[in-house]
Enzyme design. Structure first.
Site, PDB file in Angstrom:
ATOM      1  N   GLY A   7      -1.827-101.984  37.884  1.00 42.56           N
ATOM      2  CA  GLY A   7      -2.401-101.255  39.036  1.00 42.56           C
ATOM      3  C   GLY A   7      -3.896-101.112  38.875  1.00 42.56           C
ATOM      4  N   GLY A   9      -6.124 -99.696  41.125  1.00 42.87           N
ATOM      5  CA  GLY A   9      -6.776 -98.713  41.989  1.00 42.87           C
ATOM      6  C   GLY A   9      -7.779 -97.926  41.165  1.00 42.87           C
ATOM      7  N   ALA A  10      -8.162 -96.755  41.686  1.00 44.22           N
ATOM      8  CA  ALA A  10      -9.178 -95.956  40.997  1.00 44.22           C
ATOM      9  C   ALA A  10      -8.736 -95.562  39.594  1.00 44.22           C
ATOM     10  CB  ALA A  10      -9.468 -94.698  41.822  1.00 44.22           C
ATOM     11  N   GLY A  12      -6.108 -96.732  37.626  1.00 45.16           N
ATOM     12  CA  GLY A  12      -5.846 -97.847  36.714  1.00 45.16           C
ATOM     13  C   GLY A  12      -7.147 -98.426  36.167  1.00 45.16           C
ATOM     14  N   LYS A 101       1.727 -90.143  39.599  1.00 42.74           N
ATOM     15  CA  LYS A 101       2.186 -88.760  39.771  1.00 42.74           C
ATOM     16  C   LYS A 101       3.008 -88.643  41.053  1.00 42.74           C
ATOM     17  CE  LYS A 101      -1.905 -86.958  37.378  1.00 42.74           C
ATOM     18  NZ  LYS A 101      -3.212 -86.303  37.501  1.00 42.74           N
ATOM     19  N   THR A 131      -7.805 -85.230  35.741  1.00 38.13           N
ATOM     20  CA  THR A 131      -8.559 -86.456  35.464  1.00 38.13           C
ATOM     21  C   THR A 131      -9.026 -87.138  36.739  1.00 38.13           C
ATOM     22  OG1 THR A 131      -6.473 -87.685  35.516  1.00 38.13           O
ATOM     23  CG2 THR A 131      -7.216 -86.963  33.342  1.00 38.13           C
ATOM     24  N   LYS A 184       1.551 -80.577  41.579  1.00 39.53           N
ATOM     25  CA  LYS A 184       0.191 -80.087  41.895  1.00 39.53           C
ATOM     26  C   LYS A 184      -0.392 -80.817  43.108  1.00 39.53           C
ATOM     27  CE  LYS A 184      -2.368 -83.687  40.537  1.00 39.53           C
ATOM     28  NZ  LYS A 184      -3.446 -84.354  41.279  1.00 39.53           N
ATOM     29  N   THR A 241      -7.298 -79.936  40.946  1.00 39.48           N
ATOM     30  CA  THR A 241      -7.027 -80.556  42.242  1.00 39.48           C
ATOM     31  C   THR A 241      -7.101 -79.545  43.382  1.00 39.48           C
ATOM     32  OG1 THR A 241      -5.500 -81.886  40.945  1.00 39.48           O
ATOM     33  CG2 THR A 241      -5.566 -82.325  43.257  1.00 39.48           C
ATOM     34  N   SER A 247     -10.662 -84.317  45.415  1.00 37.07           N
ATOM     35  CA  SER A 247      -9.225 -84.616  45.427  1.00 37.07           C
ATOM     36  C   SER A 247      -8.817 -85.141  46.795  1.00 37.07           C
ATOM     37  CB  SER A 247      -8.420 -83.358  45.102  1.00 37.07           C
ATOM     38  OG  SER A 247      -7.103 -83.477  45.632  1.00 37.07           O
ATOM     39  N   ARG A 248      -8.082 -86.241  46.800  1.00 27.98           N
ATOM     40  CA  ARG A 248      -7.606 -86.813  48.061  1.00 27.98           C
ATOM     41  C   ARG A 248      -6.539 -85.925  48.691  1.00 27.98           C
ATOM     42  NH1 ARG A 248      -6.732 -92.164  44.854  1.00 27.98           N
ATOM     43  NH2 ARG A 248      -5.693 -90.586  43.606  1.00 27.98           N
TER      44      ARG A 248
HETATM   45  N1  LIG Z   1      -7.483 -91.365  41.258  1.00 26.10           N
HETATM   46  C1  LIG Z   1      -7.325 -90.421  40.365  1.00 26.10           C
HETATM   47  O1  LIG Z   1      -8.271 -89.676  40.085  1.00 26.10           O
HETATM   48  C2  LIG Z   1      -5.999 -90.245  39.674  1.00 26.10           C
HETATM   49  C3  LIG Z   1      -4.851 -90.806  40.165  1.00 26.10           C
HETATM   50  N2  LIG Z   1      -3.662 -90.617  39.519  1.00 26.10           N
HETATM   51  C4  LIG Z   1      -2.417 -91.203  39.989  1.00 26.10           C
HETATM   52  O2  LIG Z   1      -2.440 -92.604  39.751  1.00 26.10           O
HETATM   53  C5  LIG Z   1      -1.668 -93.283  40.751  1.00 26.10           C
HETATM   54  C6  LIG Z   1      -2.514 -94.366  41.366  1.00 26.10           C
HETATM   55  O3  LIG Z   1      -3.612 -93.715  41.990  1.00 26.10           O
HETATM   56  P1  LIG Z   1      -5.001 -94.410  42.261  1.00 26.10           P
HETATM   57  O4  LIG Z   1      -5.293 -95.472  41.284  1.00 26.10           O
HETATM   58  O5  LIG Z   1      -5.984 -93.332  42.403  1.00 26.10           O
HETATM   59  O6  LIG Z   1      -4.690 -95.041  43.680  1.00 26.10           O
HETATM   60  P2  LIG Z   1      -5.647 -95.904  44.636  1.00 26.10           P
HETATM   61  O7  LIG Z   1      -5.313 -95.473  46.006  1.00 26.10           O
HETATM   62  O8  LIG Z   1      -7.048 -95.851  44.168  1.00 26.10           O
HETATM   63  O9  LIG Z   1      -5.136 -97.389  44.396  1.00 26.10           O
HETATM   64  C7  LIG Z   1      -3.816 -97.732  44.553  1.00 26.10           C
HETATM   65  C8  LIG Z   1      -3.607 -99.091  43.913  1.00 26.10           C
HETATM   66  O10 LIG Z   1      -2.226 -99.437  44.030  1.00 26.10           O
HETATM   67  C9  LIG Z   1      -2.118-100.631  44.782  1.00 26.10           C
HETATM   68  N3  LIG Z   1      -0.930-100.497  45.622  1.00 26.10           N
HETATM   69  C10 LIG Z   1      -0.787 -99.789  46.757  1.00 26.10           C
HETATM   70  N4  LIG Z   1       0.455 -99.948  47.236  1.00 26.10           N
HETATM   71  C11 LIG Z   1       1.094-100.778  46.384  1.00 26.10           C
HETATM   72  C12 LIG Z   1       2.384-101.325  46.346  1.00 26.10           C
HETATM   73  N5  LIG Z   1       3.303-101.033  47.290  1.00 26.10           N
HETATM   74  N6  LIG Z   1       2.699-102.135  45.324  1.00 26.10           N
HETATM   75  C13 LIG Z   1       1.801-102.414  44.368  1.00 26.10           C
HETATM   76  N7  LIG Z   1       0.555-101.938  44.342  1.00 26.10           N
HETATM   77  C14 LIG Z   1       0.208-101.116  45.349  1.00 26.10           C
HETATM   78  C15 LIG Z   1      -3.381-100.762  45.597  1.00 26.10           C
HETATM   79  O11 LIG Z   1      -3.631-102.108  45.894  1.00 26.10           O
HETATM   80  C16 LIG Z   1      -4.382-100.190  44.593  1.00 26.10           C
HETATM   81  O12 LIG Z   1      -4.745-101.147  43.646  1.00 26.10           O
HETATM   82  C17 LIG Z   1      -1.223 -92.211  41.753  1.00 26.10           C
HETATM   83  O13 LIG Z   1       0.097 -91.818  41.435  1.00 26.10           O
HETATM   84  C18 LIG Z   1      -2.181 -91.055  41.493  1.00 26.10           C
HETATM   85  O14 LIG Z   1      -1.601 -89.782  41.769  1.00 26.10           O
HETATM   86  C19 LIG Z   1      -3.596 -89.890  38.372  1.00 26.10           C
HETATM   87  C20 LIG Z   1      -4.719 -89.313  37.850  1.00 26.10           C
HETATM   88  C21 LIG Z   1      -5.992 -89.431  38.463  1.00 26.10           C
HETATM   89  O1  LIG Z   2      -4.582 -86.531  39.984  1.00 26.36           O
HETATM   90  C1  LIG Z   2      -5.761 -86.387  40.177  1.00 26.36           C
HETATM   91  C2  LIG Z   2      -6.640 -85.616  39.293  1.00 26.36           C
HETATM   92  O2  LIG Z   2      -5.996 -85.269  38.106  1.00 26.36           O
HETATM   93  C3  LIG Z   2      -6.380 -86.973  41.392  1.00 26.36           C
HETATM   94  O3  LIG Z   2      -6.126 -86.140  42.457  1.00 26.36           O
HETATM   95  P1  LIG Z   2      -6.069 -86.728  43.939  1.00 26.36           P
HETATM   96  O4  LIG Z   2      -5.006 -87.782  43.927  1.00 26.36           O
HETATM   97  O5  LIG Z   2      -5.728 -85.544  44.778  1.00 26.36           O
HETATM   98  O6  LIG Z   2      -7.420 -87.276  44.230  1.00 26.36           O
END
Ligand SMILES: NC(=O)C1=CN([C@@H]2O[C@H](COP(=O)(O)OP(=O)(O)OC[C@H]3O[C@@H](n4cnc5c(N)ncnc54)[C@H](O)[C@@H]3O)[C@@H](O)[C@H]2O)C=CC1
Ligand SMILES: O=C(CO)COP(=O)(O)O
Length: 325
Positions: A7, A9-10, A12, A101, A131, A184, A241, A247-248
């Site tokens: 993954g 995204g942000a 990963g 999460k 984080t 959360k 958060t 936070s989104r």
């Molecule tokens: N962004 C943050 O600050 C933090 C996020 N998280 C958790 O990490 C997880 C991922 O979040 P982010 O990286 O922030 O999300 P993001 O929205 O930045 O990116 C999502 C990623 O997943 C991919 N994706 C979306 N749908 C998909 C699917 N059906 N199959 C495969 N890949 C898919 C997208 O192409 C993208 O690369 C979430 O559960 C989030 O709650 C945990 C801690 C911090």
């Molecule tokens: O999980 C997160 C911070 O720990 C990121 O929060 P949001 O997904 O609400 O941006």
């Protein structure tokens, strides 16, 4: 230990950056080949983590088979996609570190339970805590919970993932660590509503404290421990958060509090607001476990389009009760 990240995204991408500190090689799988291409050629992920220069020791791939050479895999897709993505990955007996999460719609399984069902031979760990990805990627100080039932693996993963600015605290309570992060996000939507509707700082603090009571009740009912829920992955992440428009989930709530609809707000986004998906599943899971979660129920109603004044009024008009219940 060669680390692979599933993954891009942000979060990963930020975790890949942590694991690559000291120029250690890290491989990241991106669903979108254009994201992989950007990481490999420009050492940046402008779509999901803008304005961060990534370590050149991060290599991106978009073929799941390329993860076969890794020793451990961090799983960082949106929670609802974990099952489908893991089914395509060459996992075998490699440890899986769940960093998403949420709770899976339909099955009401935590992400760790989803992973166990698909890859029963893979040891499971959970990394969770307060984080924001952009802060971690920028090298700002951060502490997390790292949960794993196997002591040797817990130690090895902690040592490999720790960096000068990134400090894991170990526990064997995998369930407790997962539940804090999932719940959360729902409560952060509620705090955003309080902000968007101009209900004041007192209301936000009340919602955090009563929301934490709900998180604790649900966590204990599912087998988590109180000390974990009061730690980084629970209370720590809840406070972060619930207090920032970074936070989104919180910012989704701000929009709801301003009277916009969830459908309109979610249609605007590329990035995931997990609480919107977790809330209805949590409502079912809480009913199943016999746990009262009025704040989470209120968030469900707001996501379904109920008026803010009516939902808050109903929350405040509930029968008075003792604080420890
Ligand atoms: N962004 C943050 O600050 C933090 C996020 N998280 C958790 O990490 C997880 C991922 O979040 P982010 O990286 O922030 O999300 P993001 O929205 O930045 O990116 C999502 C990623 O997943 C991919 N994706 C979306 N749908 C998909 C699917 N059906 N199959 C495969 N890949 C898919 C997208 O192409 C993208 O690369 C979430 O559960 C989030 O709650 C945990 C801690 C911090
Ligand atoms: O999980 C997160 C911070 O720990 C990121 O929060 P949001 O997904 O609400 O941006």
């Amino acid at each position: 230990m060669k680390i692979g990240v599933i993954g891009a995204g942000a979060w990963g991408t930020a975790l890949a950056q942590v694991a690559a500190h000291g120029a250690r090689p890290v491989r990241i799988w991106a669903r979108d080949p254009a994201v992989a291409e950007a990481i490999n050629t420009t050492h940046a992920n402008p779509l999901y983590l803008p304005n961060i220069a990534l370590s050149p020791s991060i290599e991106a791939v978009s073929d799941p088979a390329a993860m076969a050479e890794m020793d451990a895999l961090l799983v960082v897709t949106p929670a609802q996609a974990v099952g489908a993505v893991l089914a395509t990955m060459p996992v075998g007996s490699k440890p899986l570190v769940l960093c998403s999460k949420g709770i899976e719609a339909g099955t009401r399984r935590l992400v760790g339970e989803v992973a166990r069902a698909i890859h029963p031979g893979a040891p499971i760990a959970v990394l969770s805590g307060p984080t924001f990805a952009h802060e971690v990627a920028a090298g700002l100080p951060t502490a997390v919970t790292l949960a794993c039932e196997e002591p040797d693996l817990r130690k090895a993963l902690s040592a490999r993932i720790a960096a000068p600015h990134f400090r894991p605290y170990a526990t064997d309570d995998v369930t407790g660590a997962e539940i804090g992060g999932a719940i959360k996000n729902v409560l952060a939507i509620g705090c955003g509503v309080v902000e968007g509707a101009g209900l004041g700082q007192n209301a936000r603090a009340a919602l955090i404290a009563r929301g934490f009571a709900e998180m604790t009740r649900f966590g204990l009912a599912r087998g988590g421990r109180a000390e974990t829920l009061a730690g980084l992955s629970g209370l720590g992440d809840l406070v972060l958060t619930c207090s920032s428009t970074a936070s989104r989930n919180f910012s989704l709530g701000v929009g709801l509090g301003q009277g916009r609809s969830a459908a309109e707000l979610l249609a605007d986004r590329r990035t995931v607001a997990e609480g919107a998906f977790t809330a209805p599943v949590l409502r079912q899971a809480a009913a199943e476990a016999g746990v009262d979660m009025p704040v989470c129920e209120a968030v469900c109603r707001l996501l379904d389009g109920a008026a803010v004044g009516e939902v808050i009024g109903a929350l405040l008009a509930r029968p008075l009760k003792a604080e420890g219940t």
